[in-house]
Design a protein around this motif. Structure first.
Motif, PDB file in Angstrom:
ATOM      1  N   LEU A 155      54.683  44.354  85.720  1.00 22.18           N
ATOM      2  CA  LEU A 155      55.015  45.776  85.685  1.00 22.18           C
ATOM      3  C   LEU A 155      53.876  46.632  86.208  1.00 22.18           C
ATOM      4  N   ALA A 156      52.647  46.227  85.920  1.00 17.15           N
ATOM      5  CA  ALA A 156      51.492  47.009  86.352  1.00 17.15           C
ATOM      6  C   ALA A 156      51.353  47.054  87.867  1.00 17.15           C
ATOM      7  N   THR A 157      51.989  46.111  88.577  1.00 21.17           N
ATOM      8  CA  THR A 157      51.881  46.073  90.045  1.00 21.17           C
ATOM      9  C   THR A 157      52.940  46.931  90.733  1.00 21.17           C
ATOM     10  N   LEU A 158      53.867  47.500  89.965  1.00 19.73           N
ATOM     11  CA  LEU A 158      54.873  48.361  90.594  1.00 19.73           C
ATOM     12  C   LEU A 158      54.198  49.589  91.192  1.00 19.73           C
ATOM     13  N   THR A 195      62.017  54.871  92.592  1.00 21.80           N
ATOM     14  CA  THR A 195      61.932  53.668  93.413  1.00 21.80           C
ATOM     15  C   THR A 195      62.009  52.413  92.551  1.00 21.80           C
ATOM     16  N   ALA A 196      61.304  52.427  91.412  1.00 23.09           N
ATOM     17  CA  ALA A 196      61.317  51.263  90.518  1.00 23.09           C
ATOM     18  C   ALA A 196      62.698  51.044  89.909  1.00 23.09           C
ATOM     19  N   PRO A 235      61.917  42.875  86.798  1.00 26.65           N
ATOM     20  CA  PRO A 235      62.076  43.673  85.568  1.00 26.65           C
ATOM     21  C   PRO A 235      63.402  44.436  85.580  1.00 26.65           C
ATOM     22  N   ARG A 236      64.123  44.378  84.459  1.00 25.36           N
ATOM     23  CA  ARG A 236      65.416  45.061  84.374  1.00 25.36           C
ATOM     24  C   ARG A 236      65.238  46.426  83.723  1.00 25.36           C
ATOM     25  N   HIS A 237      65.612  47.484  84.450  1.00 25.85           N
ATOM     26  CA  HIS A 237      65.486  48.837  83.922  1.00 25.85           C
ATOM     27  C   HIS A 237      66.588  49.091  82.895  1.00 25.85           C
ATOM     28  N   LEU A 238      66.177  49.563  81.702  1.00 25.67           N
ATOM     29  CA  LEU A 238      67.148  49.834  80.636  1.00 25.67           C
ATOM     30  C   LEU A 238      67.510  51.304  80.547  1.00 25.67           C
TER      31      LEU A 238
END
Length: 442
Positions: free
Chosen positions: A78-81, A37-38, A55-58
């Protein structure tokens, strides 16, 4: 997190080069659904051109975890994802390079007081059939490596740090890790260390030539794995390289196919064992690969330095020329055993001789050079593990550690703060492995 190689073990630190970029973090999720999902949300934001706010997923790490990039270094986002269990900075580890000195004798191999007793071990084996992976700055051409190297890989994902014009690729050649003044959190410029080349020579420098030195396991083969570049190397790259070298699958990287016998990590940084490294090391051990690390050159308890404080590693402290704990070495209950590391003093003859390149930035000419630190102590133990696996290919990971500990010699000098079981003894350890293998045979 960036790692730095250990020749006197340098402390891991982020660089000015890195600080100028977007921040990177390794995010761990409760399950694959939450991770998916993230990742999808990140791709959608990029497509919709909202990447500056998302946030960009690498990429995904082979041992678990997702690497994200932020433009404003606000990790709390990020911690709230949904489904996040932990967030760790993708920090840099760096090479340990305190002293480059000259030295003309391999005292660490044969000195009756503080040498590792190589010649006794060689009565049984010189490492034939064993394979060692050195995760470091890569490799440079050297006559000592003719016929000794197997195909390796470059795991540095940042093209700027790699200096080879691209990201990960199949060429582990060391392009130089020099820096200009003001870079890598240093006001002074630094020359290239050729750190990986120095470590490799201590393990597999070939016998029978006239070039000059011999490694402790000269008939073993070595796989160079490049993870440290300009200012060091990312935790995420090191973790993936550990998985790959131990025979695991890494997305986008051709499989090695078979695990190596031992991985050497002469690198580190201050802090607890990071989850990404912990998982990668656990997976490597489960596949039968021993992980050897330098304890660090910070004059601190080894439990403050990673990956030396990760569960299951063989952590190696350094002894000086006298046999006492080297003044720079980390120490403590977490040290497994010790090996010669040199004095890091003005006399090069008291340090460790190995392969090197004379170039200050790029490669110029292969030579021999002298260095000291826990960085050079670690590959001596990794080479001993190669001898053990050559003598008994079926010896398990935990048994390897037990034999290293049980057959270490009493320390030749004082170490009141803790140098592990003692001084590595190649002769006694290989002899014990051969005897135990004989007992198991019908």
């Amino acid at each position: 997190m960036r790692f730095t190689p250990f020749v006197a073990m340098a402390t891991l630190a982020a660089s000015n080069y890195v600080a100028a970029e977007s921040a990177r973090y390794i995010v761990h999720f409760a399950d694959q659904g939450a991770a998916h999902t993230a990742r999808s949300a990140s791709r959608t934001a990029v497509t919709a051109r909202h990447a500056a706010d998302t946030p960009r997923h690498l990429r995904s790490l082979a041992a678990g975890g997702e690497v994200f990039e932020l433009t404003n270094d606000d990790a709390s986002r990020l911690a709230t994802l949904p489904g996040v269990t932990s967030v760790e900075e993708d920090v840099l580890l760096t090479p340990n390079t305190i002293v480059d000195s000259l030295w003309k004798r391999q005292w660490y191999m044969h000195d009756p007081k503080v040498g590792v007793d190589a010649e006794v071990a060689w009565k049984y084996t010189r490492g034939a059939g064993a394979v060692v992976a050195v995760l470091d700055t890569g490799i440079t051409p050297h006559p000592e490596f003719d016929g000794q190297l197997l195909p390796g890989y470059d795991f540095i994902s940042d093209a700027g740090a790699a200096r080879d014009g691209d990201g990960r690729d199949a060429d582990p050649t060391d392009m130089g890790n020099w820096s200009d003044p003001g870079e890598c959190l240093s006001s002074l410029g630094k020359a290239s260390t050729w750190h990986g080349t120095h470590m490799a020579g201590l393990i597999v420098a070939r016998a029978g030539n006239r070039a000059g030195i011999i490694g402790l396991a000269p008939e073993a083969k070595l796989i160079p794995v490049r993870v440290l570049g300009r200012c060091g190397g990312r935790t995420s790259d090191v973790a993936d390289a550990i998985v790959w070298a131990s025979g695991g699958d890494v997305p986008g990287v051709p499989s090695l196919g078979k695990r190596v016998d031992v991985i050497n990590l002469s690198m580190g940084t201050t802090g607890a064992c990071h989850p990404a490294l912990k998982r990668a090391i656990e997976q490597a051990r489960s596949r039968g690969t021993v992980v050897v690390t330098s304890a660090g050159n910070d004059q601190k308890n080894v439990n403050t330095n990673t990956p030396a404080n990760c569960p299951g590693v063989v952590a190696v402290a350094a002894l000086g020329r006298s046999g006492a704990m080297a003044s720079y070495s980390n120490f403590g209950r977490g040290v497994t055993l010790s090996a010669p590391g040199g004095n890091l003093g003005e006399r090069g003859a008291d340090d460790i001789l190995s392969t090197w390149d004379i170039g200050k930035r790029g490669r110029e000419r292969s030579v021999f050079g002298y260095r000291g630190g826990t960085s050079v102590a670690s590959p001596q133990v990794a080479a001993l593990v190669a001898l053990m696996r050559s003598a008994d290919p079926d010896i398990g990971v935990d048994e390897v550690t037990a034999q290293l500990v049980d057959n270490a010699r009493p320390l030749p000098g004082p170490c009141p703060k803790g140098c592990g079981a003692g001084l590595m003894d190649a002769g006694a350890t290989v002899d014990a492995v051969v005897e135990d293998r004989g007992r198991r045979r019908p």
